[in-house]
Scaffold this motif. Sequence first.
Motif, mmCIF file in Angstrom:
data_model
loop_
_atom_site.group_PDB
_atom_site.id
_atom_site.type_symbol
_atom_site.label_atom_id
_atom_site.label_comp_id
_atom_site.label_asym_id
_atom_site.label_seq_id
_atom_site.Cartn_x
_atom_site.Cartn_y
_atom_site.Cartn_z
ATOM 1 N N UNK A 120 78.332 39.094 134.505
ATOM 2 C CA UNK A 120 79.270 39.237 135.606
ATOM 3 C C UNK A 120 80.564 39.888 135.126
ATOM 4 N N UNK A 121 81.440 40.157 136.072
ATOM 5 C CA UNK A 121 82.743 40.720 135.715
ATOM 6 C C UNK A 121 83.538 39.741 134.876
ATOM 7 N N UNK A 122 83.235 38.465 134.977
ATOM 8 C CA UNK A 122 83.892 37.445 134.162
ATOM 9 C C UNK A 122 83.126 37.094 132.907
ATOM 10 N N UNK A 123 82.150 37.948 132.542
ATOM 11 C CA UNK A 123 81.344 37.793 131.327
ATOM 12 C C UNK A 123 80.423 36.586 131.369
ATOM 13 N N UNK A 124 80.086 36.122 132.550
ATOM 14 C CA UNK A 124 79.082 35.069 132.662
ATOM 15 C C UNK A 124 77.717 35.727 132.536
#
Length: 119
Positions: free
Chosen positions: A52-56
């Motif tokens: 994800x954009x949050x590095x998830x």
Amino acid sequence: QVQLVESGGGLVQAGGSLRLSCVASGSTFSINAMGWYRQAPGKQRELVATISSGDRTNYADSVKGRFTISRDNAKNTVYLQMNSVKPEDKAVYYCKTDGIDMGWTIVAWGQGTKVTVSS
């Protein structure tokens, strides 16, 4: 629009490693999630890993502990580090991005890069 170009595929020995790259261009500001999918001969395309954009990150059970997905937003690039490669990893690997631009969902696919595994 987003354009994706994959690279890094090729022939790898079972147990070996390979690193795939996917560079995005165009409306890259719209990209949220990035991911890798694969399609083996005679089989449906399946998810390998997403980030994800949050590095998830999220991985298919078949690659957990062996593959690592990462992204470099400054380079608009997503990577797939493939370790301990198995013959069943042989497939064409596709990069995919998901995003939103002016309220529209933007989905882009790359052209694919082929991974062949020798046993």
